[in-house]
Structure formats: structure tokens, C-alpha cells
Design a protein around this motif. Structure first.
Motif, PDB file in Angstrom:
ATOM      1  N   GLY A  32      15.535  13.751  -4.462  1.00 33.02           N
ATOM      2  CA  GLY A  32      13.860  14.227  -5.022  1.00 33.02           C
ATOM      3  C   GLY A  32      13.281  13.280  -5.226  1.00 33.02           C
ATOM      4  N   TYR A  33      13.980  12.428  -6.877  1.00 37.46           N
ATOM      5  CA  TYR A  33      13.034  11.339  -7.421  1.00 37.46           C
ATOM      6  C   TYR A  33      13.643   9.960  -7.053  1.00 37.46           C
ATOM      7  CZ  TYR A  33      12.365   8.708 -11.973  1.00 37.46           C
ATOM      8  OH  TYR A  33      11.438   7.958 -13.004  1.00 37.46           O
ATOM      9  N   PHE A  34      14.034  10.355  -6.104  1.00 36.92           N
ATOM     10  CA  PHE A  34      14.587   8.054  -5.621  1.00 36.92           C
ATOM     11  C   PHE A  34      13.813   8.635  -4.202  1.00 36.92           C
ATOM     12  CE2 PHE A  34      18.000   7.744  -8.467  1.00 36.92           C
ATOM     13  CZ  PHE A  34      17.502   7.093  -9.292  1.00 36.92           C
ATOM     14  N   LEU A  35      13.955   9.909  -3.816  1.00 40.51           N
ATOM     15  CA  LEU A  35      13.901   9.691  -2.094  1.00 40.51           C
ATOM     16  C   LEU A  35      13.015  10.410  -1.225  1.00 40.51           C
ATOM     17  CD1 LEU A  35      17.442   9.442  -0.388  1.00 40.51           C
ATOM     18  CD2 LEU A  35      15.980   7.343  -1.272  1.00 40.51           C
ATOM     19  N   SER A  36      12.276  11.169  -2.252  1.00 42.86           N
ATOM     20  CA  SER A  36      10.748  12.246  -1.898  1.00 42.86           C
ATOM     21  C   SER A  36      11.508  12.762  -0.844  1.00 42.86           C
ATOM     22  CB  SER A  36      10.199  11.323  -1.416  1.00 42.86           C
ATOM     23  OG  SER A  36       9.564   9.706  -1.991  1.00 42.86           O
ATOM     24  N   ASN A  37      12.837  13.103  -0.604  1.00 40.64           N
ATOM     25  CA  ASN A  37      13.462  15.037  -0.745  1.00 40.64           C
ATOM     26  C   ASN A  37      13.767  13.946   0.878  1.00 40.64           C
ATOM     27  OD1 ASN A  37      11.987  16.823  -3.048  1.00 40.64           O
ATOM     28  ND2 ASN A  37      14.163  16.572  -2.620  1.00 40.64           N
ATOM     29  N   ARG A  38      13.068  12.941   1.286  1.00 38.28           N
ATOM     30  CA  ARG A  38      13.442  11.702   3.224  1.00 38.28           C
ATOM     31  C   ARG A  38      12.477  12.988   3.920  1.00 38.28           C
ATOM     32  NH1 ARG A  38      18.538   9.607   2.297  1.00 38.28           N
ATOM     33  NH2 ARG A  38      20.234  10.047   0.936  1.00 38.28           N
ATOM     34  N   SER A  39      11.205  13.304   3.211  1.00 38.19           N
ATOM     35  CA  SER A  39      10.519  13.636   3.339  1.00 38.19           C
ATOM     36  C   SER A  39       9.612  12.982   4.313  1.00 38.19           C
ATOM     37  CB  SER A  39       9.695  14.949   2.311  1.00 38.19           C
ATOM     38  OG  SER A  39       9.459  14.697   1.681  1.00 38.19           O
ATOM     39  N   MET A  40       8.655  11.754   3.893  1.00 37.51           N
ATOM     40  CA  MET A  40       7.953  11.018   4.028  1.00 37.51           C
ATOM     41  C   MET A  40       7.679  10.962   5.807  1.00 37.51           C
ATOM     42  SD  MET A  40       6.475  10.564   1.519  1.00 37.51           S
ATOM     43  CE  MET A  40       7.166  12.075   0.635  1.00 37.51           C
ATOM     44  N   PRO A  41       6.084  10.982   6.515  1.00 31.91           N
ATOM     45  CA  PRO A  41       5.769  10.323   7.848  1.00 31.91           C
ATOM     46  C   PRO A  41       5.828   9.010   7.699  1.00 31.91           C
ATOM     47  CG  PRO A  41       3.792  11.036   6.718  1.00 31.91           C
ATOM     48  CD  PRO A  41       4.963  11.654   5.652  1.00 31.91           C
ATOM     49  N   TRP A  42       5.815   8.258   8.926  1.00 35.93           N
ATOM     50  CA  TRP A  42       6.186   6.538   9.336  1.00 35.93           C
ATOM     51  C   TRP A  42       4.801   5.958   8.483  1.00 35.93           C
ATOM     52  CZ3 TRP A  42       2.215   3.905  11.710  1.00 35.93           C
ATOM     53  CH2 TRP A  42       1.450   4.130  12.080  1.00 35.93           C
ATOM     54  N   TYR A  43       3.929   6.595   8.801  1.00 37.61           N
ATOM     55  CA  TYR A  43       2.748   6.317   8.182  1.00 37.61           C
ATOM     56  C   TYR A  43       2.711   5.763   6.927  1.00 37.61           C
ATOM     57  CZ  TYR A  43       0.806  10.594   7.631  1.00 37.61           C
ATOM     58  OH  TYR A  43       0.575  11.788   7.372  1.00 37.61           O
ATOM     59  N   LEU A  44       3.459   6.570   6.569  1.00 33.66           N
ATOM     60  CA  LEU A  44       3.474   6.956   4.388  1.00 33.66           C
ATOM     61  C   LEU A  44       4.693   5.603   3.973  1.00 33.66           C
ATOM     62  CD1 LEU A  44       2.863   9.997   3.399  1.00 33.66           C
ATOM     63  CD2 LEU A  44       1.544   7.988   3.006  1.00 33.66           C
ATOM     64  N   VAL A  45       5.311   5.175   5.074  1.00 28.34           N
ATOM     65  CA  VAL A  45       6.532   4.492   5.039  1.00 28.34           C
ATOM     66  C   VAL A  45       6.291   3.198   5.389  1.00 28.34           C
ATOM     67  CG1 VAL A  45       8.691   3.950   5.614  1.00 28.34           C
ATOM     68  CG2 VAL A  45       8.625   6.479   5.712  1.00 28.34           C
ATOM     69  N   LEU A  46       5.490   3.069   5.979  1.00 28.53           N
ATOM     70  CA  LEU A  46       3.997   1.910   6.258  1.00 28.53           C
ATOM     71  C   LEU A  46       3.470   1.182   4.989  1.00 28.53           C
ATOM     72  CD1 LEU A  46       2.909  -1.006   8.079  1.00 28.53           C
ATOM     73  CD2 LEU A  46       1.538   0.953   8.617  1.00 28.53           C
ATOM     74  N   LEU A  47       2.501   2.345   4.262  1.00 28.68           N
ATOM     75  CA  LEU A  47       1.960   1.752   3.830  1.00 28.68           C
ATOM     76  C   LEU A  47       3.048   1.706   2.322  1.00 28.68           C
ATOM     77  CD1 LEU A  47      -1.206   3.960   4.051  1.00 28.68           C
ATOM     78  CD2 LEU A  47      -0.874   1.983   4.936  1.00 28.68           C
ATOM     79  N   SER A  48       3.934   2.432   1.610  1.00 30.15           N
ATOM     80  CA  SER A  48       4.984   1.940   0.966  1.00 30.15           C
ATOM     81  C   SER A  48       5.557   1.213   1.229  1.00 30.15           C
ATOM     82  CB  SER A  48       5.615   3.153   0.819  1.00 30.15           C
ATOM     83  OG  SER A  48       6.521   3.136  -0.097  1.00 30.15           O
ATOM     84  N   ILE A  49       6.121   0.182   2.651  1.00 27.62           N
ATOM     85  CA  ILE A  49       6.610  -0.749   2.824  1.00 27.62           C
ATOM     86  C   ILE A  49       5.526  -2.169   2.176  1.00 27.62           C
ATOM     87  CG2 ILE A  49       7.419  -2.714   4.194  1.00 27.62           C
ATOM     88  CD1 ILE A  49       8.680   0.045   5.721  1.00 27.62           C
ATOM     89  N   MET A  50       4.034  -1.593   2.574  1.00 21.28           N
ATOM     90  CA  MET A  50       3.698  -2.359   2.585  1.00 21.28           C
ATOM     91  C   MET A  50       3.074  -3.026   1.211  1.00 21.28           C
ATOM     92  SD  MET A  50       1.216  -2.394   6.398  1.00 21.28           S
ATOM     93  CE  MET A  50       0.305  -3.530   5.775  1.00 21.28           C
ATOM     94  N   GLY A  51       2.792  -1.274   0.511  1.00 23.25           N
ATOM     95  CA  GLY A  51       3.074  -2.157  -0.913  1.00 23.25           C
ATOM     96  C   GLY A  51       3.259  -2.523  -2.361  1.00 23.25           C
ATOM     97  N   THR A  52       4.859  -1.960  -1.414  1.00 29.54           N
ATOM     98  CA  THR A  52       6.040  -2.572  -2.082  1.00 29.54           C
ATOM     99  C   THR A  52       5.796  -4.780  -2.029  1.00 29.54           C
ATOM    100  OG1 THR A  52       7.089  -0.224  -2.395  1.00 29.54           O
ATOM    101  CG2 THR A  52       8.369  -2.560  -2.235  1.00 29.54           C
TER     102      THR A  52
END
Length: 545
Positions: A32-52
Motif C-alpha cells: 500500500g505505501y510503496f505501490l498503491s496496492n498495484r491498482s493504478m490505471p495507465w493514465y495515472l501511471v503516465l501522469l505520475s511518470i511525467m510528474g516525477t
């Protein structure tokens, strides 16, 4: 800054924090703390990659990079789309199949514990140093707004970031980055529009670009070739961008856990790949537009008087030194040169001002490129938009630094704490110790931020140099792990150590542009790994005989 700007700044920041805490409800364990329970959709993954990747440094100093050196920095990203394809095909399936918490767990399965530990250590060192520089970027804003000492500002900013990251974990980071990126894109388009609208009548976007180009600021494509041949020290050109940038992006997105941790949060392999591939499509145009704003600001200051020095806080501090009279005299000459439309004289007086300022502050770096965008915003944007833009820079800082702190804590817990200290803890204990590691890395990064004001480069360049010193070696280890199966743990471990020492020596010797260090690091690890494995095999054969 006006009261309205302050209100907008505070409301936006508080709103994002509350939203992140609300969305961060998750199981209190490592998943939960490190991987969000492996539950993220691709668009949140994209925005998270770009935001990082796109921290406050990108928005704060990217335009300043273009203002001083032109658009050629965009070539740095030319290798990124190809790297996204390679990572999606070869890297992500392995991580997804093994269900790893960090990329370095894979190395123990392939090699041994010491190779995993050394590679993880290189990541912690490189990411910890870079994150410290990233904390310094929003501190510049707060210091400029409040007139605070930069050291105290680093403590305040770093402290807020520690609280922000410890409270939410990866899920809060991902959801807040979604809002951050939306606000960022809207604000950047508004700033580009305002920069053009403030130009004299008859000068629109097309004319502004042409004007910037006449001063060499639209140098989007450069080959690096001179009359004496290829210039290996040229920082940004087509070849260093495509080749060196490819290896850097391959290492950053494929082996740096601050990014690997973003797409490990995806709900499945397909979602991870979509996020990465979309990042490859949008990153180059996004960076091009950020740099283009710097070119437009350059054109703006051709018609409006630029400050003789863009760091207003340091100018005010200089008034309390014995050099104040000399500085004021140079500034008066600079103002007169601008009225006479004498750009050559203006540039000369700006340089003289910096040299005199260096005498006033002999231990400080007087490069003001990091303050160009900030000063333009403060002096020229309308009330309300200033507060929104500063909120954007704070948000982008919080998103990227929170992701980095989260990844540093993940690597520390999974690759060190649970390996060498306490192997069997309850899920709740894992969660709590993860928060303490986040706190510890936050303190470390604040300490690094204290030294960033004398870094001597634009911040966006500095973090990429730091990465390039380590990324090639890390990537070399992973490429051997994936594709050269006959090289074993001992060989790759010793080759990585020797290669890292060699890369640091090459960087210190200043014989080649930093982007090429990524290529050199990879080749050194593979080449020395082959030699070590050959020697080890020969020794084994001789012992058998």
C-alpha cells in the motif's frame, strides 16, 4: 506579491494536500505505501511518470536554460521515445512477472546479494543527491517571495515535503500528480500567451520566434560538428541526444526506482506499458514548449529592459556590502545602454555586474539563469496568475520530490533493512519503518540542498549531470542481467565497481560531455564484465586440471 496571489497560492496548495490525503487511504503495508496496492490505471501511471520527472526544476529553470543557451537542450530528450519502447518490451514484463517491490530484487535473482546491494546503493546515492538539488528549486521561490535566508528556506520547504510524503505514500503522490500536471499545462499555455501579448504592436508569435532565432535561440537541431571535427565536449547536439539521451532514459526509466516505482503501481502489465509509451509520445513536445517559453521571454526582454541581474534577493543583499556603489554605477550604465538600444554594451555591463557581485560574495555562484523565469513572472504576470504559477511550481516540486523520497525509502527498506537488519516484521511494522526511512531521507536531502546554491550550473543541467555519473554503470549491470546470461555475479560486481570509479575519473577530467558518460558507463561494465568472467572461467579450468 498581492493578497489575491497569496490567497490563490495557499488555497491551491491546501486543496491539493487535502485531496492527496483523502485519496491516500490504502492498506498499511509495503504494497500500500510503496505501490498503491498495484491498482493504478495507465493514465495515472503516465501522469505520475511525467510528474516525477518534471519537477519544479523543469518549469523554473528550463526557460532560463533556453534564454541563455537556446533551444538545443530539447535534443537531450530525443532518445527517450525509443527508450520507452525498449523498456516496455524487455524490462516491464520481468518486473511485472516477479512482482518485485524494487528493480534491484531482480538482480539478486539473476546474480547475487552483493551485486543487488551495490547497484541499489548507487541508486540511493544518485537519487538522494538529485533530490536534494530538487528541494533547492522551490526554496528559491520562497526565498525570493519572503526575502528569507536560503538555508532557513530549505529547512521549511524540506520539512513540508517530509510531512507531505510520510502522510500519504505512493497513492497520494499519484493522485496529486494528476491534478498538478493539469494545472501545470494550463498555466504554461497562459504564460506563453502573455509573453507574446506584452510584445510591441505588430510583433506576434511568429515574429517573436523569428526574432529569437536571429540571436541563435532557436537552435533546436545542432550536429556538434565544427571545422575541427566532432566536439565531444558539446553538451547538447543531435548525436549526444539520440545516443547518450537514449542510454540515460533507458537507465532512468528502466532501472531508477523513482520511475520504476511509478509503473509498478499499475494494475497490470498492459497499463504499465501504456503509461510508458504515452510518456514517450508527449515528453519531447512538452519539453519543447517549456523551452520555447524561454525563447519568448528572451524576445520580450529585447523590447523591455531586463534586470541587470535576475536574482533580486542577492541584489538587495549586495547593497549592504562595500561594493554597493560600484554595483549601482554599473547598473546605471546598463540602463543607459538599454535606452540607446546598444545590446552589446548591455551584455557587457551585465557581465561586469556579475563580476563585481562575485567580489561581494566570493564564495557564492553568481549564475542567475535559475532566476530568469521567476523574475519574469513576478514583474509581468497579472494579479492572480502569479499566485497560481507559484502554486504550480510548488506542486510540481512536491510531486516529484515526494515520489523520489518514496522510492528512496522503498529501496532502503526492501533492499537493505529487510535484508540485513530485520527480516521478519509485521505488515504494520513494515509500514511504520517505511515512514521513518522517508523521514531520514528527507533530512539527508535537506542537507544536500544547503550546498545547491553554489552548484555552478542551471539546476536542470545539474540533476542530469548527477544522474549521468551513475546511470551508465547501473544500466550496464541490468543489460548484462537481461541479455548476457553467461556473465555471473562476481564478474559483474567487480566490473561495476571499477567502471564507476572510471566514470567519475572521466567526468572529473572534463574530457567529454556528460551525456556520453551514460554510454561509457554501459560499455565499461559490459567490457570489464566479459574480461572478469573470462579470467574467472580460466581460473576454474586451471584448478580442475
Amino acid at each position: 506579491m498581492s493578497l489575491i496571489d497569496w490567497l490563490i497560492l495557499i488555497i491551491v496548495l491546501l486543496g491539493i494536500i487535502v485531496y492527496g490525503i483523502y485519496k491516500s487511504r490504502t492498506s498499511k503495508n509495503l504494497d500500500g505505501y510503496f505501490l498503491s496496492n498495484r491498482s493504478m490505471p495507465w493514465y495515472l501511471v503516465l501522469l505520475s511518470i511525467m510528474g516525477t520527472q518534471a519537477s519544479a526544476i523543469t518549469y523554473l529553470t528550463g526557460p532560463g536554460q533556453a534564454y541563455t543557451d537556446g533551444m538545443r537542450f530539447v535534443q537531450y530528450y530525443f532518445g527517450l521515445p525509443l527508450a520507452m519502447i525498449v523498456i516496455s518490451i524487455f524490462f516491464v514484463p520481468v518486473y511485472s512477472k516477479l512482482k518485485v517491490y524494487t528493480a534491484y530484487e531482480f538482480l539478486e535473482n539473476r546474480f547475487d546479494i552483493k551485486t543487488r546491494t551495490f547497484t541499489a546503493f548507487l541508486f540511493l546515492l544518485s537519487r538522494g543527491l538529485s533530490t536534494g538539488v530538487s528541494i533547492f528549486a522551490p526554496s528559491i521561490i520562497l526565498s525570493s517571495l519572503m526575502g528569507w535566508n536560503i538555508y532557513y528556506t530549505n529547512i521549511v520547504m524540506g520539512g513540508l515535503l517530509i510531512i507531505y510524503t510520510m502522510s500519504g505514500g505512493a497513492k497520494a503522490v499519484a493522485y496529486t500528480q494528476k491534478l498538478q500536471m493539469i494545472i501545470v499545462f494550463i498555466s504554461l499555455f497562459l504564460i506563453g500567451y502573455i509573453a507574446v501579448s506584452l510584445l510591441p504592436a505588430g510583433i506576434g508569435f511568429k515574429e517573436a520566434i523569428k526574432e529569437a532565432g536571429s540571436y541563435g535561440k532557436m537552435n533546436v537541431i545542432t550536429t556538434g560538428f565544427t571545422k575541427n571535427g566532432f566536439d565531444w565536449k558539446d553538451k547538447y547536439n543531435l548525436w549526444s541526444g539520440i545516443i547518450g539521451g537514449f542510454f540515460l532514459a533507458l537507465s532512468y526509466f528502466g532501472t531508477d526506482h523513482s520511475q520504476v516505482g511509478r509503473y509498478l503501481t499499475a494494475k497490470n502489465l498492459s497499463e504499465s506499458r501504456k503509461g510508458l509509451l504515452m510518456n514517450g509520445l508527449v515528453k519531447v513536445p512538452m519539453q519543447f514548449f517549456i523551452l520555447l517559453i524561454g525563447a519568448l521571454i528572451f524576445t520580450f526582454y529585447l523590447y523591455h529592459k531586463a534586470p541587470v541581474y535576475f536574482d533580486n534577493t542577492k541584489m538587495l543583499e549586495a547593497q549592504h556590502t562595500p561594493y554597493a556603489a560600484n554595483l549601482n554605477n554599473i547598473e546605471s550604465k546598463y540602463n543607459a545602454a538599454f535606452k540607446d538600444n546598444d545590446k552589446a554594451a548591455s551584455d557587457l555591463y551585465r557581465q561586469q555586474y556579475k563580476e563585481e557581485l562575485q567580489k561581494a560574495f566570493p564564495h557564492d555562484d553568481t549564475n542567475d539563469a535559475n532566476f530568469i523565469f521567476l523574475r519574469f513572472v513576478k514583474d509581468n504576470l497579472p494579479i492572480g496568475l502569479i499566485g497560481l504559477l507559484f502554486a504550480v511550481i510548488f506542486l510540481s516540486a512536491w510531486g516529484s520530490i515526494a515520489a523520489a523520497l518514496n522510492s528512496l525509502a522503498a529501496c532502503s527498506v526492501v533492499d537493505f533493512h529487510k535484508q540485513f537488519f530485520v527480516k521478519n516484521e509485521s505488515s504494520l511494522d513494515d509500514y511504520k519503518v517505511s515512514q521513518w526511512y522517508t523521514f531520514g531521507w528527507g533530512i539527508f536531502c535537506i542537507i544536500i540542498a544547503m550546498f545547491a546554491h553554489n552548484i555552478g550550473n542551471s539546476l536542470i543541467e545539474a540533476v542530469n549531470i548527477l544522474g549521468s555519473i551513475f546511470y551508465g554503470v547501473i544500466l550496464g549491470v541490468f543489460l548484462i542481467a537481461f541479455w548476457i546470461k553467461w556473465i555471473k555475479g562476481n564478474a559483474v560486481f567487480y566490473s561495476a565497481i571499477i567502471s564507476e570509479i572510471a566514470v567519475i575519473f572521466i567526468y572529473r577530467a572534463n574530457i567529454i560531455s556528460f551525456l556520453w558518460l551514460n554510454v561509457i558507463g554501459v560499455l565499461l561494465v559490459i567490457f570489464t564484465g566479459v574480461i572478469f568472467q573470462f579470467l574467472i572461467n580460466k581460473k576454474v579450468i586451471s584448478l580442475l586440471q
